[in-house]
Design a protein around this motif. Structure first.
Motif, PDB file in Angstrom:
ATOM      1  N   GLU A   1      27.021 -10.221  -6.515  1.00  9.45           N
ATOM      2  CA  GLU A   1      27.796  -9.960  -5.298  1.00  9.45           C
ATOM      3  C   GLU A   1      27.052  -9.081  -4.295  1.00  9.45           C
ATOM      4  O   GLU A   1      27.521  -8.929  -3.169  1.00  9.45           O
ATOM      5  N   TRP A   2      25.930  -8.504  -4.709  1.00 10.92           N
ATOM      6  CA  TRP A   2      25.178  -7.667  -3.774  1.00 10.92           C
ATOM      7  C   TRP A   2      24.340  -8.550  -2.854  1.00 10.92           C
ATOM      8  O   TRP A   2      23.496  -9.308  -3.316  1.00 10.92           O
ATOM      9  N   LYS A   3      24.576  -8.434  -1.570  1.00 17.49           N
ATOM     10  CA  LYS A   3      23.835  -9.209  -0.578  1.00 17.49           C
ATOM     11  C   LYS A   3      22.721  -8.343   0.003  1.00 17.49           C
ATOM     12  O   LYS A   3      22.976  -7.275   0.562  1.00 17.49           O
ATOM     13  N   LEU A   4      21.482  -8.835  -0.110  1.00 14.68           N
ATOM     14  CA  LEU A   4      20.342  -8.090   0.414  1.00 14.68           C
ATOM     15  C   LEU A   4      20.337  -8.148   1.937  1.00 14.68           C
ATOM     16  O   LEU A   4      20.422  -9.230   2.527  1.00 14.68           O
ATOM     17  N   ILE A   5      20.224  -6.971   2.558  1.00  7.68           N
ATOM     18  CA  ILE A   5      20.274  -6.876   4.014  1.00  7.68           C
ATOM     19  C   ILE A   5      18.910  -6.549   4.613  1.00  7.68           C
ATOM     20  O   ILE A   5      18.525  -7.096   5.645  1.00  7.68           O
ATOM     21  N   ALA A   6      18.160  -5.639   3.970  1.00  9.74           N
ATOM     22  CA  ALA A   6      16.886  -5.205   4.543  1.00  9.74           C
ATOM     23  C   ALA A   6      16.032  -4.522   3.486  1.00  9.74           C
ATOM     24  O   ALA A   6      16.543  -4.095   2.439  1.00  9.74           O
ATOM     25  N   GLN A   7      14.745  -4.427   3.786  1.00 14.19           N
ATOM     26  CA  GLN A   7      13.792  -3.754   2.916  1.00 14.19           C
ATOM     27  C   GLN A   7      13.049  -2.702   3.748  1.00 14.19           C
ATOM     28  O   GLN A   7      12.618  -2.989   4.853  1.00 14.19           O
ATOM     29  N   MET A   8      12.892  -1.494   3.177  1.00  9.08           N
ATOM     30  CA  MET A   8      12.235  -0.410   3.889  1.00  9.08           C
ATOM     31  C   MET A   8      11.067   0.146   3.063  1.00  9.08           C
ATOM     32  O   MET A   8      11.238   1.057   2.249  1.00  9.08           O
ATOM     33  N   PRO A   9       9.857  -0.410   3.257  1.00 13.50           N
ATOM     34  CA  PRO A   9       8.692   0.168   2.582  1.00 13.50           C
ATOM     35  C   PRO A   9       8.355   1.525   3.201  1.00 13.50           C
ATOM     36  O   PRO A   9       8.437   1.706   4.413  1.00 13.50           O
ATOM     37  N   PHE A  10       7.981   2.473   2.341  1.00 18.10           N
ATOM     38  CA  PHE A  10       7.688   3.821   2.823  1.00 18.10           C
ATOM     39  C   PHE A  10       6.494   4.407   2.080  1.00 18.10           C
ATOM     40  O   PHE A  10       6.110   3.936   1.011  1.00 18.10           O
ATOM     41  N   GLY A  11       5.908   5.446   2.668  1.00 16.10           N
ATOM     42  CA  GLY A  11       4.773   6.098   2.031  1.00 16.10           C
ATOM     43  C   GLY A  11       4.222   7.207   2.899  1.00 16.10           C
ATOM     44  O   GLY A  11       4.801   7.564   3.941  1.00 16.10           O
ATOM     45  N   GLY A  12       3.104   7.754   2.459  1.00 17.53           N
ATOM     46  CA  GLY A  12       2.425   8.744   3.277  1.00 17.53           C
ATOM     47  C   GLY A  12       1.930   8.106   4.565  1.00 17.53           C
ATOM     48  O   GLY A  12       1.579   6.923   4.592  1.00 17.53           O
ATOM     49  N   ILE A  13       1.924   8.864   5.633  1.00 18.33           N
ATOM     50  CA  ILE A  13       1.520   8.334   6.940  1.00 18.33           C
ATOM     51  C   ILE A  13      -0.001   8.355   7.056  1.00 18.33           C
ATOM     52  O   ILE A  13      -0.616   9.415   7.046  1.00 18.33           O
ATOM     53  N   VAL A  14      -0.587   7.159   7.148  1.00 19.70           N
ATOM     54  CA  VAL A  14      -2.038   7.035   7.328  1.00 19.70           C
ATOM     55  C   VAL A  14      -2.386   7.081   8.810  1.00 19.70           C
ATOM     56  O   VAL A  14      -3.292   7.798   9.238  1.00 19.70           O
ATOM     57  N   THR A  15      -1.666   6.303   9.599  1.00 18.92           N
ATOM     58  CA  THR A  15      -1.859   6.274  11.051  1.00 18.92           C
ATOM     59  C   THR A  15      -0.505   6.389  11.729  1.00 18.92           C
ATOM     60  O   THR A  15       0.382   5.560  11.475  1.00 18.92           O
TER      61      THR A  15
ATOM     62  N   ALA B   1       0.813  -1.214   0.000  1.00 14.86           N
ATOM     63  CA  ALA B   1       0.000   0.000   0.000  1.00 14.86           C
ATOM     64  C   ALA B   1       0.846   1.263   0.000  1.00 14.86           C
ATOM     65  O   ALA B   1       0.343   2.362  -0.258  1.00 14.86           O
ATOM     66  N   GLY B   2       2.138   1.123   0.286  1.00 16.70           N
ATOM     67  CA  GLY B   2       3.032   2.271   0.306  1.00 16.70           C
ATOM     68  C   GLY B   2       3.403   2.757  -1.080  1.00 16.70           C
ATOM     69  O   GLY B   2       2.984   2.201  -2.103  1.00 16.70           O
ATOM     70  N   ALA B   3       4.212   3.807  -1.105  1.00 14.30           N
ATOM     71  CA  ALA B   3       4.606   4.446  -2.364  1.00 14.30           C
ATOM     72  C   ALA B   3       5.903   3.876  -2.930  1.00 14.30           C
ATOM     73  O   ALA B   3       6.175   4.006  -4.125  1.00 14.30           O
ATOM     74  N   GLY B   4       6.703   3.241  -2.075  1.00 12.84           N
ATOM     75  CA  GLY B   4       7.989   2.734  -2.552  1.00 12.84           C
ATOM     76  C   GLY B   4       8.684   1.904  -1.498  1.00 12.84           C
ATOM     77  O   GLY B   4       8.204   1.769  -0.368  1.00 12.84           O
ATOM     78  N   THR B   5       9.823   1.372  -1.884  1.00 16.94           N
ATOM     79  CA  THR B   5      10.654   0.581  -0.977  1.00 16.94           C
ATOM     80  C   THR B   5      12.120   0.865  -1.270  1.00 16.94           C
ATOM     81  O   THR B   5      12.514   0.950  -2.438  1.00 16.94           O
ATOM     82  N   VAL B   6      12.896   1.019  -0.214  1.00 18.64           N
ATOM     83  CA  VAL B   6      14.350   1.066  -0.357  1.00 18.64           C
ATOM     84  C   VAL B   6      14.898  -0.314  -0.014  1.00 18.64           C
ATOM     85  O   VAL B   6      14.579  -0.865   1.045  1.00 18.64           O
ATOM     86  N   LEU B   7      15.678  -0.869  -0.922  1.00 15.39           N
ATOM     87  CA  LEU B   7      16.364  -2.136  -0.676  1.00 15.39           C
ATOM     88  C   LEU B   7      17.811  -1.821  -0.310  1.00 15.39           C
ATOM     89  O   LEU B   7      18.494  -1.078  -1.028  1.00 15.39           O
ATOM     90  N   PHE B   8      18.273  -2.378   0.790  1.00 14.69           N
ATOM     91  CA  PHE B   8      19.644  -2.153   1.257  1.00 14.69           C
ATOM     92  C   PHE B   8      20.486  -3.402   0.996  1.00 14.69           C
ATOM     93  O   PHE B   8      20.088  -4.508   1.354  1.00 14.69           O
TER      94      PHE B   8
END
Length: 199
Positions: A167-181, A91-98
């Motif tokens: 060689e890129w190792k996925l560490i974390a995912q950060m979904p982000f978007g407008g704040i609903v609650t 439901a968010g607007a995007g995700t940052v993959l680290f």
């Protein structure tokens, strides 16, 4: 004590109810991630951290991939809760993959053999600092986010879908978007139990 840095740090919270309506432009989000990558510390100035920013349909695809992967391993009678989580992230607007570039870490291990065992640890610490910088900067911009860890389950499909280096190792995912609650009040353990000072 109050200053602009700690004011920003205090705004960083796990926000799970997010929407596709961002209070800032996509370019501003991109700039936040780029500035964080440039200025977050890394051991031996290795600059091993990598990030991928997914917006719109690309973001949706990530959470479809994650949902499909989890559906294969989560019992069907228990999947409803997982499906709701996936829908909330999507439901968010995007995700940052680290990611952390393992080629950089291997090079350091070869060139500084005395510290070889420590470089993967320091790499994870560098990624954690980068995640915090991005998360705090998003919060300061009025963007809600949370930190997720569906790696390594989704690693191969993520790298395949977006043509990322092996060689890129996925560490974390950060979904982000407008704040609903907004998140509720946070409870704290007494600081004196967590910080010891000796003079």
């Amino acid at each position: 004590m109050s200053n602009s840095y700690f004011d920003a740090v205090k705004k960083r919270r796990s926000v799970y109810a997010i929407s596709k309506e961002l209070p800032v432009s996509l370019e501003q989000v991109q700039e936040i991630v780029e500035q964080a990558i440039l200025h977050s510390p890394t051991s031996f100035n290795s600059q091993s951290s990598r990030a991928v920013v997914l917006f719109g349909e690309q973001h949706d695809k990530l959470w479809d991939i994650t949902s499909g992967t989890l559906r294969k391993i989560v019992p069907s009678e228990q999947f409803e809760g997982t499906a709701q989580k996936m829908a909330a992230f999507k439901a968010g607007a995007g995700t940052v993959l680290f990611f952390e570039d393992q080629a950089v870490i291997k090079h350091l291990q070869e060139n500084f053999a005395l510290y070889a065992d420590n470089f993967p640890i320091w790499s994870n610490q560098s990624s954690g600092m980068l995640q915090h910088v991005v998360w705090t900067a998003l919060a300061e911009a009025g963007v809600g986010a949370s930190l997720q860890h569906y790696n390594p389950l989704i690693d191969d499909e993520v790298k395949s879908n977006w043509g990322l280096p092996a060689e890129w190792k996925l560490i974390a995912q950060m979904p982000f978007g407008g704040i609903v609650t907004a998140p509720g009040e946070k409870e704290f353990e007494p600081v004196e139990n967590r910080v010891k000072v000796f003079k």
